[in-house]
Write a protein that holds these residues in place. Structure first.
Motif, mmCIF file in Angstrom:
data_model
loop_
_atom_site.group_PDB
_atom_site.id
_atom_site.type_symbol
_atom_site.label_atom_id
_atom_site.label_comp_id
_atom_site.label_asym_id
_atom_site.label_seq_id
_atom_site.Cartn_x
_atom_site.Cartn_y
_atom_site.Cartn_z
ATOM 1 N N ILE A 108 -12.916 -26.072 21.822
ATOM 2 C CA ILE A 108 -13.443 -25.119 20.851
ATOM 3 C C ILE A 108 -14.110 -23.961 21.567
ATOM 4 N N ARG A 123 -13.059 -20.069 21.443
ATOM 5 C CA ARG A 123 -14.041 -19.030 21.145
ATOM 6 C C ARG A 123 -14.006 -17.944 22.219
ATOM 7 N N LEU A 129 -6.176 -29.723 16.306
ATOM 8 C CA LEU A 129 -6.921 -28.626 16.910
ATOM 9 C C LEU A 129 -5.981 -27.704 17.685
ATOM 10 N N GLU A 164 -5.300 -23.843 16.780
ATOM 11 C CA GLU A 164 -5.495 -22.827 17.814
ATOM 12 C C GLU A 164 -4.238 -21.983 17.971
#
Length: 121
Positions: free
Chosen positions: A16, A20, A90, A94
């Protein structure tokens, strides 16, 4: 319930944070494109087209790598090699975000090109 550990632990948090950072980097790149004179003072505009081309190529390669990773994880999950569905989801999210960001940049570039072509000489 074990909190963050239930959705991937430290590696999930690292992913994560990496996502970011990619978003922040792309945002800075877009700001540099929008304001080229403020982004890199002192360069004198030595080769702005080459810099833009390299940046765009690098961004597209990163999106492609993200999509490849998501595809590999999805395939591994379907084969039963990966059991962490959160990790797979995830990676897919992404990949989707990266593709959408690329699509938006393409749309903006196309609009800018069309505006330039409409200008009178």
């Amino acid at each position: 319930m074990s909190g963050i550990g239930a959705i991937g632990g430290a590696s999930g948090v690292q992913q994560i944070m990496a996502l970011r950072q990619q978003i922040v980097d792309r945002s800075q790149l877009l700001q540099q494109i929008k304001n080229p004179d403020a982004a890199t003072p002192g360069t004198g505009g030595a080769n702005p087209a080459g810099g833009f081309t390299d940046a765009l190529k690098s961004a597209l390669e990163n999106v492609s790598a993200t999509q490849d990773k998501a595809e590999a994880l999805s395939t591994a999950y379907e084969k039963g090699e990966v059991t962490d569905v959160a990790k797979v989801m995830l990676a897919r999210q992404e990949s989707g975000v990266a593709f959408e960001a690329t699509l938006q940049v393409r749309n903006k570039l196309l609009t800018a090109y069309q505006d330039i072509m409409r200008m009178g000489v």
